[in-house]
Design an enzyme around this catalytic site. Structure first.
Site, PDB file in Angstrom:
ATOM      1  N   THR A  30       0.836  -1.202   0.000  1.00 48.49           N
ATOM      2  CA  THR A  30       0.000   0.000   0.000  1.00 48.49           C
ATOM      3  C   THR A  30       0.871   1.251   0.000  1.00 48.49           C
ATOM      4  O   THR A  30       0.371   2.364   0.060  1.00 48.49           O
ATOM      5  CB  THR A  30      -0.926   0.014   1.228  1.00 48.49           C
ATOM      6  OG1 THR A  30      -0.108  -0.185   2.396  1.00 48.49           O
ATOM      7  CG2 THR A  30      -1.947  -1.106   1.176  1.00 48.49           C
ATOM      8  N   SER A 252       1.507   4.906   9.165  1.00 47.45           N
ATOM      9  CA  SER A 252       0.827   4.281   8.026  1.00 47.45           C
ATOM     10  C   SER A 252       0.746   5.318   6.920  1.00 47.45           C
ATOM     11  O   SER A 252       1.134   6.480   7.116  1.00 47.45           O
ATOM     12  CB  SER A 252      -0.587   3.850   8.415  1.00 47.45           C
ATOM     13  OG  SER A 252      -1.382   4.993   8.648  1.00 47.45           O
ATOM     14  N   LYS A 253       0.218   4.868   5.796  1.00 50.29           N
ATOM     15  CA  LYS A 253       0.053   5.826   4.701  1.00 50.29           C
ATOM     16  C   LYS A 253      -0.901   6.947   5.126  1.00 50.29           C
ATOM     17  O   LYS A 253      -0.677   8.113   4.833  1.00 50.29           O
ATOM     18  CB  LYS A 253      -0.514   5.089   3.485  1.00 50.29           C
ATOM     19  CG  LYS A 253       0.084   5.588   2.206  1.00 50.29           C
ATOM     20  CD  LYS A 253      -0.326   4.708   1.072  1.00 50.29           C
ATOM     21  CE  LYS A 253      -1.443   5.376   0.343  1.00 50.29           C
ATOM     22  NZ  LYS A 253      -2.654   4.724   0.076  1.00 50.29           N
ATOM     23  N   GLN A 254      -1.934   6.557   5.886  1.00 45.60           N
ATOM     24  CA  GLN A 254      -2.930   7.552   6.318  1.00 45.60           C
ATOM     25  C   GLN A 254      -2.310   8.615   7.226  1.00 45.60           C
ATOM     26  O   GLN A 254      -2.705   9.770   7.196  1.00 45.60           O
ATOM     27  CB  GLN A 254      -4.095   6.890   7.076  1.00 45.60           C
ATOM     28  CG  GLN A 254      -5.048   6.059   6.230  1.00 45.60           C
ATOM     29  CD  GLN A 254      -4.409   4.762   5.742  1.00 45.60           C
ATOM     30  OE1 GLN A 254      -3.562   4.185   6.412  1.00 45.60           O
ATOM     31  NE2 GLN A 254      -4.789   4.319   4.558  1.00 45.60           N
ATOM     32  N   LEU A 256       0.663   9.601   7.020  1.00 47.23           N
ATOM     33  CA  LEU A 256       1.750  10.187   6.224  1.00 47.23           C
ATOM     34  C   LEU A 256       3.127   9.750   6.707  1.00 47.23           C
ATOM     35  O   LEU A 256       4.066  10.561   6.764  1.00 47.23           O
ATOM     36  CB  LEU A 256       1.639  11.728   6.226  1.00 47.23           C
ATOM     37  CG  LEU A 256       0.288  12.283   5.755  1.00 47.23           C
ATOM     38  CD1 LEU A 256       0.257  13.801   5.865  1.00 47.23           C
ATOM     39  CD2 LEU A 256      -0.004  11.852   4.316  1.00 47.23           C
TER      40      LEU A 256
END
Ligand code: GLU
Length: 323
Positions: A30, A252-254, A256
């Site tokens: 992801t 996480s990607k969320q 950043l």
């Protein structure tokens, strides 16, 4: 299921031979590896090697809509630059869909899986499970009405406590039926659920030791339940502290999270060793890549890992440059 000998040793008289340790790292593509995924990769690798075992790499790209183009290549490049060596070929979940279907067929044939016609909206009022998902109230357990169409397939759970001892987080208990309910195996969008894919793969790859972040602690009882429903051997579970930002949010990607910098592999590994409580000597931060790996293999001790579900990542790992 057709099992490899190591996943399900045949019964024999006398003491069972000790299964060789097989560990794995199973990132979802992801995005590139961040510090939290580096910690999981390092902890799982060092523990498997410490036990004289193999360490496998599996790309969990079963969830096609969440897979980011280029993320798999970025992850493989980062792992190589950091000096990780895995055993055998990289396994891709996207190439194993027939195995997940075979497992689902087995569960359907034994009436352990059932079709579900509920929409998300219809389940919106049910109670929350510990992981924030909705507990399934059992609506379609006893069959669909003729006018209803199956949207998803779910596992029929049974009341009863699942108890296991996590090597770091201690004794854990969950009643999957009470807390989560009948969980999804095949989603309404046609994708196999993570829980099904991870169980089939861990079993068929002969994984004996699952070492991963504590964010997955809440999935473990479901996975044990599913291993047993499929007649598969249950691995040992170890959940490492999850790396968070200063606000306590999982990297996480969320949130950043920054990619692990492949230009500075030794300092990234050094910080991961510190995070895992290994207390590397200060001069190791300037060592060569082979030297920091040699120190890690000699000195790794799972007992030193902090008994925490989450810890704040070092500031440098939150704000490094992108790869
Ligand atoms: N693919 C999952 C993730 O990247 C990890 C699954 C596991 O280790 O069981 O969060």
């Amino acid at each position: 299921m057709h099992l490899t000998p190591s996943a399900c040793p045949a019964k024999s008289l006398g003491p069972a031979p000790r299964a060789p340790c097989i560990g794995r790292f199973a990132p979802s593509p992801t995005g590139p590896l961040h510090f939290g995924s580096l910690v999981a990769a390092l902890g799982s690798c060092l523990e498997a090697r410490h036990q004289g075992g193999q360490w496998l790499l599996r790309i969990e790209d079963v969830d096609a809509p969440r897979t980011i183009p280029g993320a798999t290549d970025a992850i493989l490049h980062q792992l190589e630059a950091l000096g990780f060596c895995w055993d055998g070929e990289v396994v891709y979940q996207s190439q194993r869909l027939a195995l997940y279907q075979q497992a689902l067929d087995q569960l359907i044939a034994s009436r352990k899986a059932f079709p579900c016609a509920c929409t998300r909206r219809e389940l919106a009022d049910s109670t929350l499970a510990p992981d924030g998902s909705r507990r399934y109230p059992g609506t379609c357990r006893d069959g669909l009405r003729p006018e209803q169409q199956a949207r998803a397939w779910r596992l029929r759970t049974e009341p009863g406590l699942i108890t296991w001892e996590d090597a770091i987080q201690g004794v854990q208990q969950e009643d999957v039926f009470r807390d989560v309910g009948d969980f999804v195996l095949l989603r309404a969008d046609g994708q196999y659920a993570y829980q099904l894919a991870v169980v089939v793969d861990d079993a068929l790859q002969g994984v004996t030791h699952v070492v991963r972040g504590a964010d997955l602690l809440g999935s473990t009882a479901r996975q044990i339940f599913l291993h047993k429903a499929l007649g598969l051997a249950v691995p040992a579970y170890t959940h490492l502290p999850v790396a968070t930002n200063a606000a306590g949010e999982k990297l996480s990607k969320q949130t950043l999270a920054q990619a692990v910098d492949t230009q500075a592999p030794v300092s990234s590994l050094y910080m991961a060793l510190c995070f895992l409580g290994q207390h590397p000597p200060a001069d190791l931060a300037q060592a060569s890549l082979p030297d920091i790996w040699a120190w890690s293999h000699t000195n790794w001790s799972q007992i030193k890992v902090p008994r925490a579900k989450a810890l704040i990542a070092p500031a440098q790992m939150l704000h490094n440059s992108a790869i």
